[in-house]
Design a protein around this motif. Sequence first.
Motif, PDB file in Angstrom:
ATOM      1  N   ASN A  21      -5.441   0.389   1.907  1.00  0.00           N
ATOM      2  CA  ASN A  21      -6.611   0.966   2.576  1.00  0.00           C
ATOM      3  C   ASN A  21      -7.386   1.959   1.700  1.00  0.00           C
ATOM      4  O   ASN A  21      -8.237   2.682   2.226  1.00  0.00           O
ATOM      5  CB  ASN A  21      -6.159   1.691   3.851  1.00  0.00           C
ATOM      6  CG  ASN A  21      -5.866   0.697   4.969  1.00  0.00           C
ATOM      7  OD1 ASN A  21      -6.563  -0.314   5.103  1.00  0.00           O
ATOM      8  ND2 ASN A  21      -4.836   0.967   5.745  1.00  0.00           N
ATOM      9  N   TYR A  25     -10.643   4.014   3.131  1.00  0.00           N
ATOM     10  CA  TYR A  25     -10.554   5.443   3.431  1.00  0.00           C
ATOM     11  C   TYR A  25     -11.557   6.251   2.601  1.00  0.00           C
ATOM     12  O   TYR A  25     -12.092   7.251   3.083  1.00  0.00           O
ATOM     13  CB  TYR A  25      -9.130   5.961   3.191  1.00  0.00           C
ATOM     14  CG  TYR A  25      -8.105   5.463   4.199  1.00  0.00           C
ATOM     15  CD1 TYR A  25      -8.479   4.711   5.309  1.00  0.00           C
ATOM     16  CD2 TYR A  25      -6.746   5.760   4.038  1.00  0.00           C
ATOM     17  CE1 TYR A  25      -7.537   4.262   6.222  1.00  0.00           C
ATOM     18  CE2 TYR A  25      -5.802   5.326   4.952  1.00  0.00           C
ATOM     19  CZ  TYR A  25      -6.197   4.562   6.029  1.00  0.00           C
ATOM     20  OH  TYR A  25      -5.265   4.118   6.935  1.00  0.00           O
ATOM     21  N   ASP A  48       1.817  14.111   5.419  1.00  0.00           N
ATOM     22  CA  ASP A  48       2.587  12.914   5.033  1.00  0.00           C
ATOM     23  C   ASP A  48       3.409  13.163   3.768  1.00  0.00           C
ATOM     24  O   ASP A  48       4.529  12.678   3.642  1.00  0.00           O
ATOM     25  CB  ASP A  48       1.644  11.712   4.791  1.00  0.00           C
ATOM     26  CG  ASP A  48       0.997  11.223   6.073  1.00  0.00           C
ATOM     27  OD1 ASP A  48       1.351  11.747   7.146  1.00  0.00           O
ATOM     28  OD2 ASP A  48       0.126  10.333   5.995  1.00  0.00           O
ATOM     29  N   CYS A 245      -3.634   9.115   1.018  1.00  0.00           N
ATOM     30  CA  CYS A 245      -3.147   8.700   2.344  1.00  0.00           C
ATOM     31  C   CYS A 245      -2.869   7.195   2.351  1.00  0.00           C
ATOM     32  O   CYS A 245      -1.849   6.743   2.881  1.00  0.00           O
ATOM     33  CB  CYS A 245      -4.167   9.053   3.428  1.00  0.00           C
ATOM     34  SG  CYS A 245      -4.246  10.816   3.770  1.00  0.00           S
ATOM     35  N   ALA A 246      -3.770   6.434   1.734  1.00  0.00           N
ATOM     36  CA  ALA A 246      -3.572   4.979   1.684  1.00  0.00           C
ATOM     37  C   ALA A 246      -2.358   4.642   0.801  1.00  0.00           C
ATOM     38  O   ALA A 246      -1.577   3.736   1.121  1.00  0.00           O
ATOM     39  CB  ALA A 246      -4.827   4.302   1.140  1.00  0.00           C
ATOM     40  N   GLU A 249       0.840   5.288   2.751  1.00  0.00           N
ATOM     41  CA  GLU A 249       1.131   4.254   3.762  1.00  0.00           C
ATOM     42  C   GLU A 249       1.992   3.153   3.157  1.00  0.00           C
ATOM     43  O   GLU A 249       2.788   2.525   3.831  1.00  0.00           O
ATOM     44  CB  GLU A 249      -0.171   3.599   4.252  1.00  0.00           C
ATOM     45  CG  GLU A 249      -0.968   4.434   5.209  1.00  0.00           C
ATOM     46  CD  GLU A 249      -2.314   3.785   5.551  1.00  0.00           C
ATOM     47  OE1 GLU A 249      -2.670   2.727   4.966  1.00  0.00           O
ATOM     48  OE2 GLU A 249      -3.004   4.351   6.410  1.00  0.00           O
ATOM     49  N   ARG A 250       1.773   2.893   1.848  1.00  0.00           N
ATOM     50  CA  ARG A 250       2.492   1.786   1.194  1.00  0.00           C
ATOM     51  C   ARG A 250       3.549   2.286   0.218  1.00  0.00           C
ATOM     52  O   ARG A 250       3.980   1.536  -0.661  1.00  0.00           O
ATOM     53  CB  ARG A 250       1.484   0.882   0.472  1.00  0.00           C
ATOM     54  CG  ARG A 250       0.634   0.087   1.466  1.00  0.00           C
ATOM     55  CD  ARG A 250      -0.259  -0.897   0.765  1.00  0.00           C
ATOM     56  NE  ARG A 250      -1.066  -0.205  -0.212  1.00  0.00           N
ATOM     57  CZ  ARG A 250      -1.024  -0.429  -1.524  1.00  0.00           C
ATOM     58  NH1 ARG A 250      -0.243  -1.337  -2.017  1.00  0.00           N
ATOM     59  NH2 ARG A 250      -1.789   0.266  -2.333  1.00  0.00           N
TER      60      ARG A 250
END
Length: 378
Positions: A21, A25, A48, A245-246, A249-250
């Motif tokens: 993403n 984003y 996060d 942030c993206a 996520e991964r």
Amino acid sequence: MTGFRGAGERIPVAAPDLSGNEERYVVDAIRSSWISSTGPFLDRFERDFSALCATRTAIGVANGTIALHLALLTLGAGPGDQVIVPSLTYIATANAVKYVGAEPVFVDVDPATWCLDPSRVEEAITKRTRGMIAVHLYGHPADMDALGAIASRHDMWIVEDGAEAHGAVYRGRRIGGLGTIGTFSFYGNKIITSGEGGAITLNDPMLERRARQLRGQGVDPGRRYWFPVIGYNFRLTNIAAAILCAQLERFDDIVARRRTVFETYRAALAGIPGIGIQPVAPWAEPAPWLFCVTVDAHRYGRTRDELIARLDESGIETRPFFIPIHLLPPYLHESQARHEHLPVTEELAARGMNLPTHSNLTEADVERISDAVRRGAR
Ligand SMILES: Cc1ncc(COP(=O)(O)O)c(C=O)c1O
């Protein structure tokens, strides 16, 4: 570090994986006009990343060098102080000590971890020693319990430099919260990246308040335009935080892909005379940053630099290990004056190199690289 499109092309030593993403984003951040150093992605990134490191907090900063600088300022390191650092690391580790006016004192690394050798730290401690920077080099965690015991005995703090070791695990615990402050880089060749970016991680609320104040020009959190101390603009942008942030996520997926590359290298390079593979201590789960090998020229039949040149001719980009900092012009004379002797560091720096490691590499790429290493033997 360049983009990498696949078979037949030159293989870069590192390449970011921005396939999630990230783009979406960044577009969100731009459309929302939150492009400076406040915004929803910053808050989310700090939440996060502290969750990943199991720390009370994470504070985003502009890069990993600034993370080290901010950590040292927060701990009050300054002129007259000595800080123990490894010499086998990226120059930023020592430069940050200089930025605050303190003196970096170099200690050799442990052949079993390539990180600060706890058995050599105590002899370097003087009345002026305030702390140490434990670098988790090439993804492998330093022996934090042994270093922590020394730090407690001598009332020293520990900064963990985790620039190359996102998510590494030491005796079941994630790095970043094992010392007094952890520091991270998100430069483009790191496991997760925002191009340029960094963070510090910590558990102590008082240190957190001081670090946040120093990061933001020293402003009083309760009173606008009131600056009780001299601070800095060390902030991370919401655009960079959007990318992070993206990436977070991964995180597990990116790490798993890199681990597969590591496992393929380990199997394919096993048994080549003179090619050594980075050791892993029994208590360590290293982060898969850049795959490291050492070249014993006598047994391999070529030097490390000859192998680097041969691989380069075959379209494979590699990197020699860092030149030890105590041998570089800004540090050489003071290291000599302290009579520092760092044989393990010098030996590793002369023999070590990084092979391409990124999540776009296929098994065939890793086989091609390993094959080129095997064919180089004489
Ligand atoms: C061990 C280490 N510390 C600090 C840094 C500095 O980080 P940055 O390049 O983000 O300033 C790096 C690498 O970039 C590094 O490898």
